[in-house]
Scaffold this active site. Structure first.
Site, short mmCIF file in Angstrom:
data_model
loop_
_atom_site.label_atom_id
_atom_site.label_comp_id
_atom_site.label_asym_id
_atom_site.label_seq_id
_atom_site.Cartn_x
_atom_site.Cartn_y
_atom_site.Cartn_z
N HIS A 119 -92.61 97.60 -34.15
CA HIS A 119 -94.13 97.68 -33.74
C HIS A 119 -95.03 98.38 -34.56
O HIS A 119 -94.92 99.58 -34.75
CB HIS A 119 -94.38 98.03 -32.40
N ASP A 121 -91.55 89.51 -27.61
CA ASP A 121 -91.13 91.19 -27.31
C ASP A 121 -92.11 91.84 -26.52
O ASP A 121 -93.44 91.64 -26.78
CB ASP A 121 -90.63 91.82 -28.70
N ASN A 147 -96.28 91.19 -31.36
CA ASN A 147 -97.28 91.72 -30.14
C ASN A 147 -98.62 92.37 -30.99
O ASN A 147 -98.82 93.69 -30.58
CB ASN A 147 -96.98 92.42 -28.93
N HIS A 161 -97.96 105.00 -29.92
CA HIS A 161 -98.75 105.18 -28.98
C HIS A 161 -99.59 106.54 -29.42
O HIS A 161 -98.97 107.65 -29.84
CB HIS A 161 -98.64 105.16 -27.35
N HIS A 194 -86.51 95.25 -35.01
CA HIS A 194 -87.22 95.63 -33.69
C HIS A 194 -88.41 96.74 -34.06
O HIS A 194 -87.86 97.91 -33.50
CB HIS A 194 -86.42 96.08 -33.00
N ASP A 250 -86.78 100.08 -31.93
CA ASP A 250 -88.08 99.80 -30.90
C ASP A 250 -89.14 100.81 -31.30
O ASP A 250 -89.86 101.10 -30.26
CB ASP A 250 -87.52 99.57 -29.61
N ARG A 271 -98.40 97.67 -34.97
CA ARG A 271 -99.96 97.83 -34.42
C ARG A 271 -100.89 97.14 -35.53
O ARG A 271 -102.01 97.54 -35.35
CB ARG A 271 -100.29 99.05 -34.04
N ASN A 317 -89.55 100.74 -21.75
CA ASN A 317 -89.21 99.30 -21.14
C ASN A 317 -88.64 98.66 -22.07
O ASN A 317 -88.60 98.18 -23.06
CB ASN A 317 -90.63 98.71 -20.94
#
Length: 473
Positions: free
Chosen positions: A46, A173, A78, A326, A44, A322, A48, A295
């Site tokens: 991300h 996701d 995503n 950012h 899990h 997760d 980017r 979230n």
């Protein structure tokens, strides 16, 4: 040249061995405070890339993973464009990164990332395909667009990069699968043999957990049953279809109760939680602001304790980060507008060790299982077996007290048995400093935390790919 680790402990047997690792320099280290274990795996993350590389790229994300002791990760879909198997269109956001590299789908681009960018990434990775086209929730993806990327589908015509980075799961996701396409997605999962990774939470309004803290902040709240509704819905679908559903970042007592009952029934259900849900509750919003906005949201202290209990009693199958990079500018936008999520790969072990092991809830060995062998099993990976390597390839030599000690020289291990491992100091106390992270992002509430347990070196294919042994980091 080799790194020799004298008197290192095997994670699940306690046996003390010498370990020799191929390295860029000859070095001998007293490793009596260290443990050798199977490398961590995270289903899990991300990264980017493509589309939002100002937050994180494959290069920085993989460097963060190696720094955290991870040898394999599963990249969520995503990306921009979304990882749905559909050919990208010139002019859409992120498309130029894919097309300029000579590929026409995000999956092809990520599979061939090292080739396209002339880099060697220090972590293995699998890919997760979208459940819906464009990850928009309106139309289920077509199996024909991505089934060829799965293992054992036309493997004779795949190149080495495609074989190394297959699609192994399906998810939207960031969002739960929408009701409109739920039946079709489950049918697609059943046809393909994948498992469904479900973002088990949905809300249309709210920014933080509904309760005293949301009211004190004057921010719209998210009720806890937004998670339970998806959990119960998908448990019923698993009962009906036999499809394996893996619930992500479970965070509430009521959801864990439902998952316990489903497991007791023998349904194909697994679940994870994340370090922040065992370490923080919604009161952290008052101290850390939007750095603690995620979230699902951080829940009540009672839910945090229930999450720890679910880890301790085995309801939680594994821990996943997760990892969600950012920019700090984005996180400064306030509770209503700041994006959800935090980075986690580089401090996950220390945070979990501090809360779960030092707190007396689980053992060192169990924490390694939750971060290594359990996620490897979920993702269908072979789990590194240190004892089997010792039995097959170690030499027995006299120790300091004429006791026989086994020496495992990874240089001598043949290619087919080369292992992915992590070297840990389970007792090392250290301070989380995001400014020293290898990730491009800094969005974490754990900066300044005093934690224990640290990954010291990461080994992939029996070769050292990251080390902070005898280094400042």
């Amino acid at each position: 040249m080799t790194l020799t680790l004298h008197d290192i402990k095997v994670w699940n047997t306690g046996e003390v061995i010498d370990l020799i690792v191929p390295s860029d320099a000859d070095e001998t280290v007293d490793a009596s405070a260290m443990t050798i274990a199977p490398g961590f795996e995270d289903p899990h993350v991300h990264f980017r890339d493509p589309g939002q590389t100002y937050k994180e790229s494959m290069v920085s994300g993989c460097a963060a993973a190696a720094s955290g002791g991870y040898t394999n990760v599963l990249i969520m879909p995503n990306t921009v464009p979304a990882m749905d198997g559909v050919k990208v269109t010139a002019g859409e956001p992120g498309a130029s990164e894919v097309l300029d590299a000579g590929f026409d789908t995000v999956i092809d681009y990520l599979q061939h990332y090292e080739q396209a960018h002339d880099v060697t990434l220090p972590v293995r990775y699998d890919l997760c395909v979208c459940a819906s086209k464009g990850r928009a929730g309106k139309e289920a993806t077509d199996v024909a667009d991505w089934i060829g990327y799965l293992p054992e589908h036309d493997d004779d015509n795949k190149d080495a990069y495609q074989l190394c980075h297959p699609v192994t799961a399906i998810s939207d996701d960031g969002s739960a699968v929408t009701p409109e396409i739920l039946d079709q997605v489950f049918d697609n999962v059943k046809k393909s043999g994948l498992y469904l990774i479900e973002h088990c939470e949905h809300h249309d309004t709210g920014a933080v957990n509904e309760g005293p803290v949301s009211r004190e902040l004057g921010v719209p709240g998210i009720p806890e049953d937004t998670e339970l509704k998806i959990v119960e819905r998908d448990i019923e679908m698993a009962r009906k279809t036999g499809v394996h559903v893996h619930f992500q970042h479970v965070s509430t007592a009521i959801s864990f109760d439902a998952i316990r009952k489903a497991k007791a029934e023998g349904l194909p259900i697994t679940c994870e939680t994340a370090p922040h849900y065992v370490a923080l509750c919604d009161e952290a919003l008052l101290k850390y602001g939007t750095l603690a906005k995620m979230n699902p949201p951080l829940r009540s202290e009672e839910d945090r304790k229930a999450t720890i209990a679910a880890v301790a009693d085995g309801t939680v199958d594994l821990l996943a980060t997760d990892h969600a990079p950012h920019t700090m500018e984005e996180k400064d936008l306030g509770f209503l507008d700041a994006p959800n999520g935090i980075i986690g790969l580089e401090c996950a072990y220390g945070v979990c060790h501090k809360i779960l092991v030092d707190g007396g809830f689980i053992s060192d060995e169990r924490l390694i299982e939750l971060m290594s062998t359990a996620p490897a099993e979920l993702m269908g990976h072979s789990k590194a077996d240190v004892t089997a390597l010792l039995d097959e390839y170690a030499d027995a030599v006299p120790g300091d007290d004429d006791d026989t000690k086994r020496v495992l020289d990874l240089v001598k291990v043949p290619a087919e048995d080369r292992a992915d491992l992590v070297v840990l100091n389970t007792d090392e106390a250290w301070t989380v400093n995001p400014e020293r992270f290898h990730s491009s992002a800094r969005n974490t509430p754990f900066g300044g935390w005093q934690v224990t347990g640290r990954p010291l070196a990461t080994i992939i294919g029996s070769k050292l790919v990251f080390s902070r042994i005898n280094k400042e980091d």
